[in-house]
Design a protein around this motif. Sequence first.
Motif, short mmCIF file in Angstrom:
data_model
loop_
_atom_site.label_atom_id
_atom_site.label_comp_id
_atom_site.label_asym_id
_atom_site.label_seq_id
_atom_site.Cartn_x
_atom_site.Cartn_y
_atom_site.Cartn_z
N ARG A 144 0.83 -1.20 0.00
CA ARG A 144 0.00 0.00 0.00
C ARG A 144 0.87 1.25 0.00
O ARG A 144 1.88 1.32 0.68
N ASN A 145 0.47 2.24 -0.76
CA ASN A 145 1.11 3.55 -0.79
C ASN A 145 0.15 4.61 -0.27
O ASN A 145 -1.04 4.56 -0.55
N ALA A 146 0.69 5.58 0.47
CA ALA A 146 -0.05 6.80 0.76
C ALA A 146 0.44 7.86 -0.22
O ALA A 146 1.64 8.06 -0.36
N ASN A 147 -0.50 8.50 -0.90
CA ASN A 147 -0.18 9.51 -1.91
C ASN A 147 0.69 8.91 -3.02
O ASN A 147 1.77 9.42 -3.32
N GLY A 148 0.20 7.84 -3.62
CA GLY A 148 0.94 7.20 -4.71
C GLY A 148 0.77 7.93 -6.03
O GLY A 148 0.43 7.33 -7.05
#
Length: 255
Positions: A90-94
Amino acid sequence: MFLHSIAKQEVAVSADGTEVFDLCVNPLSVILLNIRPLNDTGTLSNFNRAMGLAGALDGIRVLHRGASVFNMRGRDALAMNWYRHGMYPRNANGDDTDNERNCLQLPILLGRHAWDGDSCFPATIRGELTMELDIDIADTGYDGFRYSVETIELLDAKPSHFERKISIARTFAATGLNDFALPTGNMVRGLLLFGTTPFVGATPAPSWGRVKTMLDNQEVGYTASDFESALQLPQLFGRNVTALAEKIGRASCRE
């Protein structure tokens, strides 16, 4: 009862090298490693998703009294999470915008499952359990590297076991049979295979060819499996590996 806390406040890293710090003393289930580089995407094709960002970690080591509990590269850790634990990255702000701050969380599980009081690392004394990160601060597609670490402790847990995850590297001969000695003394729950040459092209020649496992010089478990077949085994337990492939040859063995 669990305790989710910040073990290492966010810090900027200004040069390639190794970061070392102590971990907690209570029984430890999960280490959450958050890497927060800036996108360096003036050339848009340089944008990194999860596998590319994990490449910023040339080494992740969890050591107990100097002995490895966890030892592998960031990319291998990410693949292990998916194949072994079913955790999709998972990425935050991908976003791919240049100079935006991205964040990839890389969980390090020390047991069979998260929050499992029977399968986690036992309580330790301050200074006995440490973490080392070998960091590449500015490869293609990112710079401005920052990171933080959070932990999930299980108060009063009395685990019966924990999982040790380590890498063994070897340069194979160009052709022919290659023996690869596996660790002894503990149950082996799975194997993750990595090679620099994947299965591609009209006449594929991946780093790994036909694979078998042996115990006391006798075939056991995997008596023979071609790499191109083995790398598709995760479909048997519901894994879709396309997001992790990125032209890197891997295979997974079911425990």
